[in-house]
Design a protein around this motif. Sequence first.
Motif, PDB file in Angstrom:
ATOM      1  N   GLU A  34       0.835  -1.206   0.000  1.00 34.42           N
ATOM      2  CA  GLU A  34       0.000   0.000   0.000  1.00 34.42           C
ATOM      3  C   GLU A  34       0.871   1.259   0.000  1.00 34.42           C
ATOM      4  N   GLU A  36       4.129   1.506  -0.997  1.00 36.28           N
ATOM      5  CA  GLU A  36       5.039   1.610  -2.136  1.00 36.28           C
ATOM      6  C   GLU A  36       4.342   1.548  -3.498  1.00 36.28           C
ATOM      7  N   GLY A  37       3.179   0.914  -3.549  1.00 36.76           N
ATOM      8  CA  GLY A  37       2.472   0.800  -4.822  1.00 36.76           C
ATOM      9  C   GLY A  37       3.068  -0.226  -5.763  1.00 36.76           C
ATOM     10  N   SER A  38       3.893  -1.108  -5.242  1.00 39.66           N
ATOM     11  CA  SER A  38       4.532  -2.114  -6.086  1.00 39.66           C
ATOM     12  C   SER A  38       4.992  -3.284  -5.229  1.00 39.66           C
ATOM     13  N   THR A  71      -2.808  -6.311  -9.345  1.00 37.08           N
ATOM     14  CA  THR A  71      -1.591  -5.868 -10.022  1.00 37.08           C
ATOM     15  C   THR A  71      -1.924  -5.470 -11.445  1.00 37.08           C
ATOM     16  N   ASN A  78      -1.130   3.810 -14.048  1.00 34.57           N
ATOM     17  CA  ASN A  78      -1.876   2.867 -13.217  1.00 34.57           C
ATOM     18  C   ASN A  78      -1.177   1.524 -13.035  1.00 34.57           C
ATOM     19  N   GLY A  80       1.559  -1.280 -11.452  1.00 37.90           N
ATOM     20  CA  GLY A  80       2.003  -1.583 -10.094  1.00 37.90           C
ATOM     21  C   GLY A  80       1.009  -2.447  -9.366  1.00 37.90           C
ATOM     22  N   ARG A  82      -1.819  -2.673  -5.859  1.00 42.90           N
ATOM     23  CA  ARG A  82      -2.592  -1.932  -4.860  1.00 42.90           C
ATOM     24  C   ARG A  82      -3.458  -2.903  -4.089  1.00 42.90           C
TER      25      ARG A  82
END
Length: 131
Positions: A34, A36-38, A71, A78, A80, A82
């Motif tokens: 959450e 880092e987004g990745s 992913t 958009n 990555g 989440r």
Amino acid sequence: MTDTPPRLKLKAQLFCGTEAALGPGKVSLLDAIEREGSISAAGRLLGMSYRRAWLLVDGMNRCFTDRLVDTTAGGGQNRGARLTAAGREARAAYRRMEADLARAADAEPLATLRAMLRPVPIDPDATAEVV
């Protein structure tokens, strides 16, 4: 040598068949995803390889009825990873369960056991006790 009081360490794990679906490490991974987004950045943050992080995410997604992590591969804004709504809900429920367990563990039985424990184990080389 310090006299630290005896402590209790609880590690709650939720199983799906024989696979650990959720536990403290996986919840930390959800936090990192959450933030880092990745998945790869989350893995680096936690000191694990991308493959290890991806396998943990895959395991969680296979165990829960709704995916916990979505992913999107490729370029663009958009891409990555989440957390889904189910991922945020599972993480929050796990944190509430941890808090409930900590409160339950801090009850009379733990006080009795703490009173019975030595602060540190007896050094086996320092005793010449004959059994």
